[in-house]
Design a protein around this motif. Structure first.
Motif, short mmCIF file in Angstrom:
data_model
loop_
_atom_site.label_atom_id
_atom_site.label_comp_id
_atom_site.label_asym_id
_atom_site.label_seq_id
_atom_site.Cartn_x
_atom_site.Cartn_y
_atom_site.Cartn_z
N ALA A 170 0.83 -1.21 0.00
CA ALA A 170 0.00 0.00 0.00
C ALA A 170 0.86 1.25 0.00
O ALA A 170 0.54 2.24 -0.68
CB ALA A 170 -0.92 -0.02 1.21
N HIS A 171 1.98 1.24 0.75
CA HIS A 171 2.87 2.40 0.76
C HIS A 171 3.58 2.56 -0.58
O HIS A 171 3.77 3.69 -1.04
CB HIS A 171 3.88 2.27 1.91
CG HIS A 171 3.33 2.68 3.23
ND1 HIS A 171 2.57 1.83 4.01
CD2 HIS A 171 3.39 3.85 3.91
CE1 HIS A 171 2.21 2.46 5.11
NE2 HIS A 171 2.69 3.68 5.06
N VAL A 172 3.98 1.45 -1.19
CA VAL A 172 4.59 1.54 -2.52
C VAL A 172 3.63 2.20 -3.50
O VAL A 172 4.00 3.11 -4.26
CB VAL A 172 5.00 0.13 -3.03
CG1 VAL A 172 5.35 0.19 -4.52
CG2 VAL A 172 6.18 -0.40 -2.25
N GLU A 173 2.39 1.75 -3.50
CA GLU A 173 1.42 2.30 -4.44
C GLU A 173 1.12 3.77 -4.15
O GLU A 173 0.88 4.56 -5.08
CB GLU A 173 0.14 1.47 -4.43
CG GLU A 173 0.32 0.08 -5.03
CD GLU A 173 1.05 0.12 -6.37
OE1 GLU A 173 0.60 0.87 -7.27
OE2 GLU A 173 2.06 -0.59 -6.53
N LYS A 174 1.13 4.14 -2.87
CA LYS A 174 0.90 5.55 -2.54
C LYS A 174 2.02 6.43 -3.09
O LYS A 174 1.78 7.45 -3.74
CB LYS A 174 0.77 5.73 -1.03
CG LYS A 174 0.63 7.18 -0.58
CD LYS A 174 -0.58 7.87 -1.21
CE LYS A 174 -1.86 7.36 -0.61
NZ LYS A 174 -3.04 8.14 -1.12
N PHE A 175 3.28 6.02 -2.83
CA PHE A 175 4.40 6.80 -3.34
C PHE A 175 4.41 6.79 -4.88
O PHE A 175 4.69 7.81 -5.51
CB PHE A 175 5.73 6.28 -2.79
CG PHE A 175 6.08 6.82 -1.44
CD1 PHE A 175 6.55 8.11 -1.29
CD2 PHE A 175 5.93 6.04 -0.31
CE1 PHE A 175 6.87 8.63 -0.04
CE2 PHE A 175 6.24 6.54 0.95
CZ PHE A 175 6.71 7.84 1.09
N ARG A 176 4.10 5.63 -5.47
CA ARG A 176 4.06 5.55 -6.94
C ARG A 176 3.03 6.52 -7.52
O ARG A 176 3.26 7.15 -8.55
CB ARG A 176 3.74 4.12 -7.38
CG ARG A 176 3.93 3.89 -8.88
CD ARG A 176 3.18 2.66 -9.35
NE ARG A 176 3.67 1.45 -8.74
CZ ARG A 176 4.63 0.67 -9.28
NH1 ARG A 176 5.19 1.02 -10.42
NH2 ARG A 176 5.01 -0.44 -8.67
N SER A 177 1.89 6.66 -6.83
CA SER A 177 0.83 7.53 -7.32
C SER A 177 1.22 9.00 -7.30
O SER A 177 0.60 9.82 -7.99
CB SER A 177 -0.44 7.32 -6.48
OG SER A 177 -0.31 7.92 -5.19
N LEU A 178 2.24 9.34 -6.51
CA LEU A 178 2.67 10.73 -6.40
C LEU A 178 3.77 11.10 -7.40
O LEU A 178 4.08 12.26 -7.58
CB LEU A 178 3.15 11.01 -4.97
CG LEU A 178 2.10 10.77 -3.87
CD1 LEU A 178 2.71 10.95 -2.49
CD2 LEU A 178 0.90 11.68 -4.05
N ILE A 179 4.35 10.08 -8.04
CA ILE A 179 5.36 10.30 -9.08
C ILE A 179 4.65 10.76 -10.36
O ILE A 179 3.59 10.24 -10.70
CB ILE A 179 6.15 9.01 -9.34
CG1 ILE A 179 6.95 8.62 -8.08
CG2 ILE A 179 7.09 9.16 -10.54
CD1 ILE A 179 7.59 7.25 -8.17
#
Length: 264
Positions: free
Chosen positions: A160-169
């Protein structure tokens, strides 16, 4: 050898706005250390080799007792063997104090999204990398509902944290994720071949950075960046690369000037 205090910065907008305050501080520090003040201002086009050559010449002729620098000069002095701890080095980035989240002018996700967008435009990386180790520390996005560490963090939490950071790129960027491999062996799945020779923006918690030896950006192109996962850590680091005053809110240069004067 002469006892020497150094003041060394790149000639940029921050230097132009703060040079009087920095000179006052450096003069005060030099007097307190009973040392001679040596000032050097590098041009924006000066590469690491120019800075390294100057550091080597000063080191050979002086006993350097204190250094007041920007992040670029500080990193080059560290590579030259200096211990750049707070007792020896005053780094301008350290005066950009944004530890209190209420000081930020926009919601946290928008802070990070805006910073990443500006970094992408400034750096133009070939690749973004998310390192999963310790990524969920602090639970800054409130995904888990409470802070968890090491074995308490589940695979679902990390994903979930990976996807959150990915969504901000920024959209359209190539993103690599190096999966979690355990606190005691974080280098097992760190694919150095994937970043070799590329300009990389890496999102990596500071504890993970400390366990990736040699440095995680060794072998990448000049201009690559390693960003902490916590805004109070990475925003000061990138303040010399992108504009952050509107993210932080208020007069950032004024805040730095006040802190410099207070700590003279």
């Amino acid at each position: 050898m002469k006892r020497t205090t150094l003041l060394a910065y790149r000639n940029n907008n921050t230097w132009q706005a703060l040079q009087d305050a920095l000179l006052d501080k450096a003069t005060s520090v030099a007097a307190r250390n009973k040392s001679e003040l040596v000032v050097n201002v590098f041009q924006p086009t000066d590469g690491p080799e120019v800075i390294d050559q100057w550091i080597g010449s000063v080191k050979a002729e002086n006993e350097i007792v204190h250094a007041i620098t920007d992040g670029t000069v500080s990193s080059r002095m560290s590579k030259a063997g200096f211990d750049m701890g707070w007792e020896f080095n005053d780094n301008l980035n350290g005066y950009l104090d944004i530890r209190h989240m209420e000081e930020l002018a926009m919601p946290l996700e928008e802070v990070i999204r805006t910073a990443y967008l500006r970094l992408n435009e400034a750096v133009r990386p070939d690749l973004w990398v998310i390192v999963v180790n310790n990524l969920s520390d602090y639970d800054i996005f409130k995904i888990m509902g409470k802070e968890k560490y090491n074995e308490e963090v589940t695979d679902a939490d990390r994903a979930a944290h990976v996807e959150k950071f990915r969504s901000l790129i920024p959209a359209g960027q190539t993103v690599e994720v190096f999966p979690y491999s355990g606190w005691h062996n974080p280098t097992e799945t760190f694919n150095r071949d994937a970043i070799k020779g590329k300009k990389v923006v890496m999102i990596c918690h500071h504890h993970a950075v400390g366990h990736l030896k040699p440095g995680p950006l060794d072998g990448t192109l000049q201009g690559s960046l390693c960003l902490d996962t916590y805004p109070s850590a990475f925003l000061p680091e990138v303040s010399s690369v992108i504009r952050v005053d509107d993210i932080i809110g208020g007069d950032v240069i004024g805040k730095i000037r006040q802190r410099l004067l207070r700590h003279n």
